[in-house]
Enzyme design. Sequence first.
Site, PDB file in Angstrom:
ATOM      1  N   GLU A  47       1.109  -0.948  -0.520  1.00  0.00           N
ATOM      2  CA  GLU A  47       0.059   0.030   0.376  1.00  0.00           C
ATOM      3  C   GLU A  47       0.881   0.735  -0.216  1.00  0.00           C
ATOM      4  O   GLU A  47       1.826   1.451   0.605  1.00  0.00           O
ATOM      5  CB  GLU A  47      -1.203   0.056   1.721  1.00  0.00           C
ATOM      6  CG  GLU A  47      -2.207  -0.478   1.298  1.00  0.00           C
ATOM      7  CD  GLU A  47      -2.636  -0.731   2.546  1.00  0.00           C
ATOM      8  OE1 GLU A  47      -2.579   0.100   3.361  1.00  0.00           O
ATOM      9  OE2 GLU A  47      -2.540  -2.202   3.125  1.00  0.00           O
TER      10      GLU A  47
ATOM     11  N   GLU B 217     -14.540   5.046   0.103  1.00  0.00           N
ATOM     12  CA  GLU B 217     -14.684   3.948   0.522  1.00  0.00           C
ATOM     13  C   GLU B 217     -15.049   4.867   1.530  1.00  0.00           C
ATOM     14  O   GLU B 217     -14.918   5.120   2.961  1.00  0.00           O
ATOM     15  CB  GLU B 217     -13.501   2.920   1.580  1.00  0.00           C
ATOM     16  CG  GLU B 217     -13.154   1.956   0.290  1.00  0.00           C
ATOM     17  CD  GLU B 217     -11.901   0.500   1.304  1.00  0.00           C
ATOM     18  OE1 GLU B 217     -12.918  -0.587   1.186  1.00  0.00           O
ATOM     19  OE2 GLU B 217     -11.039   1.201   0.613  1.00  0.00           O
TER      20      GLU B 217
ATOM     21  N   LYS C  56     -15.420   3.077   6.248  1.00  0.00           N
ATOM     22  CA  LYS C  56     -14.601   2.832   6.526  1.00  0.00           C
ATOM     23  C   LYS C  56     -14.519   3.950   8.172  1.00  0.00           C
ATOM     24  O   LYS C  56     -14.932   4.672   7.912  1.00  0.00           O
ATOM     25  CB  LYS C  56     -12.957   3.111   5.941  1.00  0.00           C
ATOM     26  CG  LYS C  56     -12.870   2.483   4.330  1.00  0.00           C
ATOM     27  CD  LYS C  56     -11.397   2.722   4.346  1.00  0.00           C
ATOM     28  CE  LYS C  56     -10.106   2.208   4.862  1.00  0.00           C
ATOM     29  NZ  LYS C  56      -8.762   1.702   4.663  1.00  0.00           N
TER      30      LYS C  56
ATOM     31  N   GLU D   9      -9.278   9.028   6.297  1.00  0.00           N
ATOM     32  CA  GLU D   9      -9.219   7.668   5.952  1.00  0.00           C
ATOM     33  C   GLU D   9     -10.053   6.973   4.306  1.00  0.00           C
ATOM     34  O   GLU D   9      -9.646   5.976   3.919  1.00  0.00           O
ATOM     35  CB  GLU D   9      -9.663   6.664   6.633  1.00  0.00           C
ATOM     36  CG  GLU D   9      -9.675   5.445   6.741  1.00  0.00           C
ATOM     37  CD  GLU D   9      -7.772   5.252   7.051  1.00  0.00           C
ATOM     38  OE1 GLU D   9      -7.633   4.344   6.217  1.00  0.00           O
ATOM     39  OE2 GLU D   9      -6.717   5.996   7.669  1.00  0.00           O
TER      40      GLU D   9
END
Length: 332
Positions: free
Chosen positions: A254, A304, A307, A315
Amino acid sequence: MICGQGLVKEVKGLACNWGTQSTHPLQPNIVVQLLKDNGFNKVKLFEADPGALKALGNSGIQVMVGIPNDLLAPLASSVQAAINWVQQNVSDYVSKHGVDIRYVAVGNEPFLKTYKDTFLQTTFPALQNIQAALIKAGLAKQVKVTVPLNADVYQTDSGLPSGGNFRPDIHDLMMSIIKFLSDSYSPLTINIYPFLSLNADPNFPKEYAYFNGSAAPVVDGSITYTNVFEANFDTLISALEKNGFPSLSVIVGEVGWPTDGDPSANAENAQRFNQGLINRISQGQGTPKRKTPPDVYLFSLIDEDNKSTQPGNFERHWGVFNYDGSIKYQLV
């Protein structure tokens, strides 16, 4: 709603993370088309999501499929559980759906200090059992095991990459895992986040977070580092060298930059960071200690909105695409 033009059409070997924690997820077949249209030929899933895996069948995209941390304990305690998991989540998709699974990622950053040792006893046994299950299934040559770890598993006492070593509290455990990966010709996966380095330290030199920054370089013996990504990666390589594994294969699982939720998180900074990253990959650029570039999985493909924001409001905003698949900024 899908952007028609390719994001990074020309980059071979560019990989990305496909997270599925969204309240209104895009259809998996649309996401796979998004991957193909934008030059991604490798993808990492955080769990064996059936819709995603089926859509990846016969796509030409290589897949790393993840095992969530909450499955580590049952997989560690039972080889049969591991055999069942591999049958359902690897073998069946390979044989019935033509999914090109190359890696099983056992856990996700299980040794984070914030987990307070929850997964210290279960990660390595789960890794061993999954490997045994892959061997039993006849897949161990094409599907390799790995453990995606946060960069906090290593540190440097000197502040320089050459001083790198593994955290004292998990040193022996890391040695066991690394030897196991080495013996099975499997890679170590590490997650590196220059944004989080910048976010966590008010005194962090901002320009050092980018690849074309104007920060004062860090001089380490005969090597000069101009960005934290290279310095962080080479701290790991120094730790591997120091402990007798100088040539272990490493994947960057990542790396990326968010576009909202923090003063440093915006589309301009994300575009600057990710373009610099993609330029490195397309030019085949490694680091001072590893001239051959690692596989790099961009984090992430799509925002997303489900999250946890506990690490920060950023985030939910790591995607290079918005929730609806529209592009946030251009990369070439």
